[in-house]
Design an enzyme around this catalytic site. Structure first.
Site, short mmCIF file in Angstrom:
data_model
loop_
_atom_site.label_atom_id
_atom_site.label_comp_id
_atom_site.label_asym_id
_atom_site.label_seq_id
_atom_site.Cartn_x
_atom_site.Cartn_y
_atom_site.Cartn_z
N CYS A 172 12.50 -0.87 -9.53
CA CYS A 172 11.86 -1.01 -8.22
C CYS A 172 10.93 -2.21 -8.19
O CYS A 172 10.90 -2.97 -7.21
CB CYS A 172 11.10 0.27 -7.89
SG CYS A 172 10.32 0.27 -6.26
N SER A 186 -3.55 1.34 -4.99
CA SER A 186 -3.16 0.25 -4.09
C SER A 186 -4.19 0.06 -2.98
O SER A 186 -4.41 -1.06 -2.50
CB SER A 186 -1.77 0.51 -3.49
OG SER A 186 -1.73 1.71 -2.75
N CYS A 237 10.22 9.24 -7.62
CA CYS A 237 9.85 9.50 -6.23
C CYS A 237 11.01 9.94 -5.37
O CYS A 237 10.83 10.68 -4.42
CB CYS A 237 9.21 8.24 -5.64
SG CYS A 237 10.34 6.84 -5.40
N MET A 249 0.85 -1.20 0.00
CA MET A 249 0.00 0.00 0.00
C MET A 249 0.88 1.25 0.00
O MET A 249 1.51 1.59 1.00
CB MET A 249 -0.94 -0.02 1.20
CG MET A 249 -1.83 -1.26 1.23
SD MET A 249 -2.98 -1.30 2.62
CE MET A 249 -4.11 0.03 2.17
N SER A 250 0.92 1.92 -1.14
CA SER A 250 1.79 3.08 -1.30
C SER A 250 1.24 4.32 -0.62
O SER A 250 1.98 5.26 -0.36
CB SER A 250 1.98 3.38 -2.79
OG SER A 250 0.75 3.81 -3.36
N VAL A 266 -4.50 5.84 -4.33
CA VAL A 266 -5.84 5.29 -4.49
C VAL A 266 -5.82 3.90 -5.10
O VAL A 266 -6.61 3.03 -4.72
CB VAL A 266 -6.72 6.25 -5.32
CG1 VAL A 266 -6.18 6.44 -6.72
CG2 VAL A 266 -8.17 5.78 -5.35
N LEU A 269 5.90 0.39 2.35
CA LEU A 269 7.35 0.27 2.28
C LEU A 269 7.99 1.62 2.54
O LEU A 269 7.79 2.59 1.80
CB LEU A 269 7.76 -0.25 0.90
CG LEU A 269 7.14 -1.57 0.47
CD1 LEU A 269 7.68 -2.00 -0.88
CD2 LEU A 269 7.36 -2.65 1.52
#
Length: 383
Positions: free
Chosen positions: A111, A23, A210, A17-18, A21, A42
């Site tokens: 990633c 995830s 990011c 879950m980042s 919306v 993470l």
């Protein structure tokens, strides 16, 4: 349900879950399907404040809080896992090293390969989970023999199979993409999130890189690699201008070249080659970018490797179009790809080429060299 490792049994699922919306809705759908879901965010930075504030769903402290709130609403356990060291080594340092070598990497693809479906999946399996769930838009289809295939998302406009082309057969066996086989628009996903009471329903999508706080990639690279003045040359080797670091350019780039002397024909010039050895950048006309073939290395197959030459389509960037190609293994760890239609422009060493058989992802490899149609720009090495 084709999008689970062994439907229809109840699975223990670890939902990445980042804080965005997609995830959140993916985790909610997995729980609604009857799986035993645990959410995990993470932590990818040793100093999260250094990542962009409100980073639109990726790596900030705010994102961690958003993910936790979403897990609470869904009613699933939630944890934060520190993978900052692995992320720095496998993604950030790789990104810097690739640019230093004159290549153009895709950090999101790296990633997915190294963090979400290597470090995260390995840890999940060790803890007894059956699958890792993410909010990627891609589809997993279980074939008649029980093997699992990665396919494009049902909605081509949102398809993210390109950045998942590095997943191997074992990783696909433990992957879950609840959003991939639905023809819902992004607006409808947001409506679903709102209906579920998820506060991230209106959160902007993540984009850009990011780990570059202000979005200034060239400034980020300069901080890590320093500055070094070099020459901007034309195809004949004549000096047209200077730069402060060859890493600040990409093949196919048109803007920001800072060349004072216009071309003789008055047409725009583009970056044709980046040479870290002598810190030079070569520019020329658009037609000198026409690539007819490429050699790629470090192939990864989403199933069994292809045998002999084959006809496929290829995608060369995350939002690029399909182009027809022939491809075959040309030696140990090398993939030879030839474009059978029009030449393709803007192909840079370091990018990924992903092969498709219809909607099925065959595999991915890293572009090492290209061949161009014009004699003035012969094969360029990745260096």
């Amino acid at each position: 349900m084709t999008d689970s490792p062994s439907a229809p049994r109840r699975l223990r699922v670890l939902a990445a879950m980042s804080g965005g919306v997609d995830s959140a809705v993916a985790a909610a759908r997995a729980a609604e399907a009857g799986h035993d879901v645990t959410g995990v965010h993470l932590a990818l930075s040793a100093n999260p404040k250094s990542f962009r504030t409100g980073a639109r769903g990726c790596c900030t402290i705010e994102d961690s809080h958003d993910a936790r709130r979403a897990a609470d609403v869904i009613g699933i356990p939630f944890y934060v896992w520190d993978l900052a060291d692995r992320f720095r080594e496998d993604v950030v340092e790789d990104f810097v090293a690739e640019y230093e070598a004159g290549r153009t990497p895709n950090p999101c693809l790296r990633c997915n390969e190294k963090i979400k479906f290597a470090a995260l999946l390995d840890k999940a399996l060790a803890l007894g989970f059956d699958a890792v769930c993410t909010g990627h838009y891609a589809t997993i289809v279980t074939a008649a023999d029980g093997s699992r295939e990665l396919h494009r998302a049902s909605d081509a406009a949102k398809d993210q199979s390109y950045v998942l082309g590095v997943l191997d057969e074992r990783q696909l066996a433990h992957a879950l993409f609840p959003l991939g086989d639905t023809l819902t628009t992004k607006g409808e996903i947001r409506e679903e999130a709102a209906a579920r009471g998820l506060s991230v329903a209106k959160k902007p999508d993540s984009h850009d890189i990011c780990f570059i706080a202000d979005g200034d990639t060239q400034g980020f690279l300069a901080k890590h690699l320093g500055t070094a003045e070099g020459d901007i040359l034309d195809q004949d080797g004549a000096r047209l201008g200077s730069h402060t670091g060859a890493y600040g350019f990409t093949v196919g780039q048109r803007k920001g070249l800072r060349i004072g002397t216009p071309a003789a024909d008055g047409k725009p010039r583009y970056v044709l080659d980046i040479s870290p050895v002598d810190n030079t950048v070569t520019v020329g006309p658009a037609d000198a970018l026409d690539v007819t073939a490429l050699t790629a290395i470090r192939p990864r197959w989403c199933g069994a490797p292809p045998v002999g030459p084959g006809t496929y389509t290829a995608q060369l960037r995350a939002h690029g179009e399909d182009v027809p190609v022939t491809a075959e293994l040309a030696g140990e760890g090398e993939l030879r790809v030839r474009f059978t239609g029009e030449p393709v422009r803007g192909v840079a060493p370091g990018q990924a080429v992903v092969l498709y058989d219809g909607t099925r992802v065959v595999g991915s490899a890293t572009i090492a060299t290209t061949e161009r149609r014009t004699p003035a720009s012969a094969t360029l090495d990745a260096r």
